[in-house]
Scaffold this motif. Structure first.
Motif, PDB file in Angstrom:
ATOM      1  N   ILE A   1       0.838  -1.211   0.000  1.00 38.53           N
ATOM      2  CA  ILE A   1       0.000   0.000   0.000  1.00 38.53           C
ATOM      3  C   ILE A   1       0.864   1.248   0.000  1.00 38.53           C
ATOM      4  CG2 ILE A   1      -1.645   1.338   1.377  1.00 38.53           C
ATOM      5  CD1 ILE A   1      -2.848  -1.330   2.290  1.00 38.53           C
ATOM      6  N   PHE A   2       1.927   1.255   0.810  1.00 43.52           N
ATOM      7  CA  PHE A   2       2.842   2.406   0.848  1.00 43.52           C
ATOM      8  C   PHE A   2       3.451   2.660  -0.523  1.00 43.52           C
ATOM      9  CE2 PHE A   2       7.434   3.443   1.140  1.00 43.52           C
ATOM     10  CZ  PHE A   2       7.297   4.802   1.389  1.00 43.52           C
ATOM     11  N   ALA A   3       3.953   1.615  -1.169  1.00 46.73           N
ATOM     12  CA  ALA A   3       4.610   1.792  -2.468  1.00 46.73           C
ATOM     13  C   ALA A   3       3.643   2.345  -3.509  1.00 46.73           C
ATOM     14  CB  ALA A   3       5.196   0.458  -2.932  1.00 46.73           C
ATOM     15  N   VAL A   4       2.414   1.841  -3.528  1.00 43.51           N
ATOM     16  CA  VAL A   4       1.427   2.289  -4.510  1.00 43.51           C
ATOM     17  C   VAL A   4       1.043   3.754  -4.271  1.00 43.51           C
ATOM     18  CG1 VAL A   4      -0.941   1.974  -5.318  1.00 43.51           C
ATOM     19  CG2 VAL A   4       0.513  -0.019  -4.925  1.00 43.51           C
ATOM     20  N   LEU A   5       0.733   4.098  -3.013  1.00 43.41           N
ATOM     21  CA  LEU A   5       0.325   5.468  -2.712  1.00 43.41           C
ATOM     22  C   LEU A   5       1.462   6.460  -2.951  1.00 43.41           C
ATOM     23  CD1 LEU A   5      -1.824   5.042   0.540  1.00 43.41           C
ATOM     24  CD2 LEU A   5      -2.604   5.360  -1.814  1.00 43.41           C
ATOM     25  N   ALA A   6       2.692   6.070  -2.612  1.00 42.71           N
ATOM     26  CA  ALA A   6       3.829   6.962  -2.839  1.00 42.71           C
ATOM     27  C   ALA A   6       4.039   7.223  -4.324  1.00 42.71           C
ATOM     28  CB  ALA A   6       5.093   6.364  -2.221  1.00 42.71           C
ATOM     29  N   THR A   7       3.865   6.195  -5.135  1.00 42.76           N
ATOM     30  CA  THR A   7       4.017   6.361  -6.583  1.00 42.76           C
ATOM     31  C   THR A   7       2.960   7.297  -7.139  1.00 42.76           C
ATOM     32  OG1 THR A   7       4.959   4.129  -6.766  1.00 42.76           O
ATOM     33  CG2 THR A   7       4.115   5.143  -8.786  1.00 42.76           C
ATOM     34  N   ILE A   8       1.696   7.096  -6.719  1.00 39.49           N
ATOM     35  CA  ILE A   8       0.617   7.977  -7.173  1.00 39.49           C
ATOM     36  C   ILE A   8       0.882   9.418  -6.730  1.00 39.49           C
ATOM     37  CG2 ILE A   8      -1.846   8.500  -6.931  1.00 39.49           C
ATOM     38  CD1 ILE A   8      -2.324   5.498  -6.581  1.00 39.49           C
ATOM     39  N   SER A   9       1.373   9.586  -5.523  1.00 38.94           N
ATOM     40  CA  SER A   9       1.604  10.915  -4.972  1.00 38.94           C
ATOM     41  C   SER A   9       2.657  11.705  -5.736  1.00 38.94           C
ATOM     42  CB  SER A   9       2.018  10.791  -3.499  1.00 38.94           C
ATOM     43  OG  SER A   9       2.454  12.027  -2.981  1.00 38.94           O
ATOM     44  N   LEU A  10       3.737  11.031  -6.128  1.00 39.45           N
ATOM     45  CA  LEU A  10       4.900  11.738  -6.656  1.00 39.45           C
ATOM     46  C   LEU A  10       5.042  11.661  -8.163  1.00 39.45           C
ATOM     47  CD1 LEU A  10       7.471  10.612  -3.935  1.00 39.45           C
ATOM     48  CD2 LEU A  10       6.211  12.768  -4.060  1.00 39.45           C
ATOM     49  N   LEU A  11       4.260  10.816  -8.806  1.00 43.67           N
ATOM     50  CA  LEU A  11       4.391  10.652 -10.256  1.00 43.67           C
ATOM     51  C   LEU A  11       4.057  11.948 -10.985  1.00 43.67           C
ATOM     52  CD1 LEU A  11       5.052   8.416 -12.303  1.00 43.67           C
ATOM     53  CD2 LEU A  11       2.594   8.020 -12.545  1.00 43.67           C
ATOM     54  N   GLY A  12       4.983  12.426 -11.793  1.00 37.67           N
ATOM     55  CA  GLY A  12       4.755  13.620 -12.593  1.00 37.67           C
ATOM     56  C   GLY A  12       4.890  14.933 -11.866  1.00 37.67           C
ATOM     57  N   ARG A  13       5.340  14.923 -10.620  1.00 41.64           N
ATOM     58  CA  ARG A  13       5.487  16.182  -9.877  1.00 41.64           C
ATOM     59  C   ARG A  13       6.596  17.045 -10.462  1.00 41.64           C
ATOM     60  NH1 ARG A  13       1.366  18.078  -6.836  1.00 41.64           N
ATOM     61  NH2 ARG A  13       0.331  16.340  -5.835  1.00 41.64           N
ATOM     62  N   GLU A  14       7.619  16.389 -10.934  1.00 44.36           N
ATOM     63  CA  GLU A  14       8.690  17.118 -11.623  1.00 44.36           C
ATOM     64  C   GLU A  14       8.714  16.658 -13.073  1.00 44.36           C
ATOM     65  OE1 GLU A  14      12.272  18.206  -8.701  1.00 44.36           O
ATOM     66  OE2 GLU A  14      12.022  16.063  -8.950  1.00 44.36           O
ATOM     67  N   GLN A  15       8.830  17.617 -13.990  1.00 46.60           N
ATOM     68  CA  GLN A  15       8.858  17.298 -15.412  1.00 46.60           C
ATOM     69  C   GLN A  15      10.047  17.991 -16.059  1.00 46.60           C
ATOM     70  OE1 GLN A  15       5.095  18.330 -17.168  1.00 46.60           O
ATOM     71  NE2 GLN A  15       3.907  17.083 -15.722  1.00 46.60           N
TER      72      GLN A  15
END
Length: 474
Positions: free
Chosen positions: A213-227
């Motif tokens: 659950i931690f890995a999935v939520l962390a990925t959703i949270s940070l994906l695409g924050r920096e481009q």
């Protein structure tokens, strides 16, 4: 099929358009997505700090000092915070991103969380492996977790500082810490219900699920924050961020400021005192008060609710213009009261009084953490957020490490010397009470509140932004 795809695409466009017309809601949605990282961290940490420690110490009768040492490893490897915080500052200054550092920390953290519950088997009496080898394997597991969590937390907070305007950081900070505690509360309530019929295998499954659950939520949270643009520079990165001093030189600049030194001493003392109960609270409830595994696991939820109260109170105080120093003082007072109540509860074997002590400790912890982070983020300029937050992280992590291990060791020694389980625990809480009182005295003697108002405690890099470009040193 094509019609269905067009319908989904149209719905997405309408939602996007509606959010564009409602910028406030769009902003809060963005903040909440950013907070999914903290939510996942809370979900993953609850079974380690609220259940695994109880089972190892209270049920398997493993030395509290040994268990505390394993769980405190991530505190003692905290100097990697400053190193990776600085390196991410350097990459940010070069127009590159912090995301690879976050990804590295995320992978190590997940690996540690997923394998940590196997310590139940490795350290158990039925394992055929020599205890020394099992202990080495457990140490390696918790070491990987420790390095990972230090890297990911520091670069995550630095990233938050990057993408959050200064005027909004207070609100964002409160939401992020709130989501961390909410994750802990929800996780501990669910896990407490699942473990009503406790078994080691069930606990292992629960902990591995929380890691996923931690890995999935962390990925959703940070994906695409920096481009990044094709040329490697950051999209919409308009701040002139430059790092001009080496890591050693920046550490020397910090150390040369008496006000900052005093501040870090105070933060160290308060954190040390509030950390002594980290691995002892649940075993105390089990061994002294006769509470079940499920009941002591739910203590984490109670502590989390109290943390939310403390965080909310801290946020309101900061919003009304109160100094972070006052918030820190409030945290010390509440924590001291909590330790006193817990000591009295052990003598009278009163579970409800014990729970009220947990509430006071949780409120104190919430006030102290938010006050500390708000103060540090107020002092750090954006160019050096990674390093400065990393230094704060090292200070609090080492204090928590010494507090956790010291608490476990003191409990073992006191119990061995007195032959009393109760005195083994209450001696630790009495020491925490004394340390908090000394910390309050130090704040008054050093007059940190006045120094902060007068600007004696401030970011050491003010004004360095005007140095010539040829003096940039990496």
């Amino acid at each position: 099929m094509a019609t269905g795809s067009q319908g989904v695409s149209g719905l997405a466009q309408r939602v996007s358009g509606w959010l564009s017309d409602h910028q406030a809601i769009n902003w809060w949605m963005s903040v909440l997505r950013l907070g999914l990282f903290q939510l996942g961290m809370g979900v993953a940490l609850a079974p380690i700090t609220g259940t695994l420690n109880r089972v190892l110490i209270g049920d398997m009768r493993i030395s509290a000092a040994l268990v505390a040492s394993l769980m405190a490893i991530h505190y003692f490897v905290s100097p990697v915070r400053a190193v990776f915080g600085y390196r991410s500052d350097v990459e940010r200054a070069r127009g590159r991103w912090r995301t690879p550092y976050v990804a590295l920390g995320l992978m190590l953290t997940y690996g540690g969380l997923a394998t940590a519950p196997f310590s139940l088997i490795l350290l158990g009496p039925n394992d055929s492996m020599p205890f020394a080898i099992a202990l080495i394997i457990c140490t390696a597991i918790f070491l990987a977790y420790g390095v990972g969590v230090n890297i990911v937390e520091t670069t995550y907070l630095a990233l938050v500082s990057d993408i959050t305007p200064p005027r909004d950081r207070g609100k964002v900070l409160a939401v992020l810490w709130m989501m961390l505690v909410v994750g802990t509360i929800v996780s501990s309530i669910i896990i407490g219900a699942i473990l009503e019929r406790y078994s080691p295998v069930l606990l292992i499954q629960v902990m591995q699920g929380s890691a996923v659950i931690f890995a999935v939520l962390a990925t959703i949270s940070l994906l695409g924050r920096e481009q990044l643009r094709p040329d490697g520079t950051l999209v919409n990165h308009t701040d002139d961020i430059r790092v001009r001093l080496t890591l050693v030189e920046q550490l020397r600049v910090v150390w040369q400021q008496p006000g900052l030194r005093a501040l870090f001493v105070v933060l160290f003392g308060g954190t040390l005192a509030l950390a002594t109960h980290d691995v002892l609270l649940e075993p105390y409830g089990g061994q002294v008060l006769g509470m079940s595994v499920a009941a002591t696991t739910r203590l984490t939820a109670l502590w989390g609710v109290a943390m939310i109260i403390g965080i909310t109170a801290a946020g309101l105080a900061l919003w009304r213009g109160y100094s972070p120093i006052r918030v820190i003082i409030g945290g010390c007072v509440s924590g001291a009261l909590g330790f006193l109540v817990v000591i009295l509860a052990g003598g009278s074997v009163d579970v409800n009084m014990f729970r009220s002590g947990v509430v006071f400790i949780g409120i104190g912890r919430g006030l102290f953490i938010v006050g500390s982070v708000a103060l540090i983020m107020a002092l750090a300029d954006r160019a050096h957020a990674g390093l400065f937050i990393g230094l704060w992280g090292v200070t609090q992590a080492l204090a928590q490490g010494f507090g956790t291990v010291g608490g476990g060791l003191a409990r073992d020694i006191a119990q061995q010397q007195t032959g009393s389980i109760l005195l083994g625990y209450t001696s630790v809480y009495a020491a925490s009470l004394v340390i908090l009182i000394l910390t309050l005295g130090l704040i008054m003697v050093l007059r940190l509140g006045r120094q902060l108002r007068e600007g004696a405690v401030r970011s050491p890099w003010s004004g360095l932004q005007d140095l010539p470009g040829d003096q940039i040193l990496f």
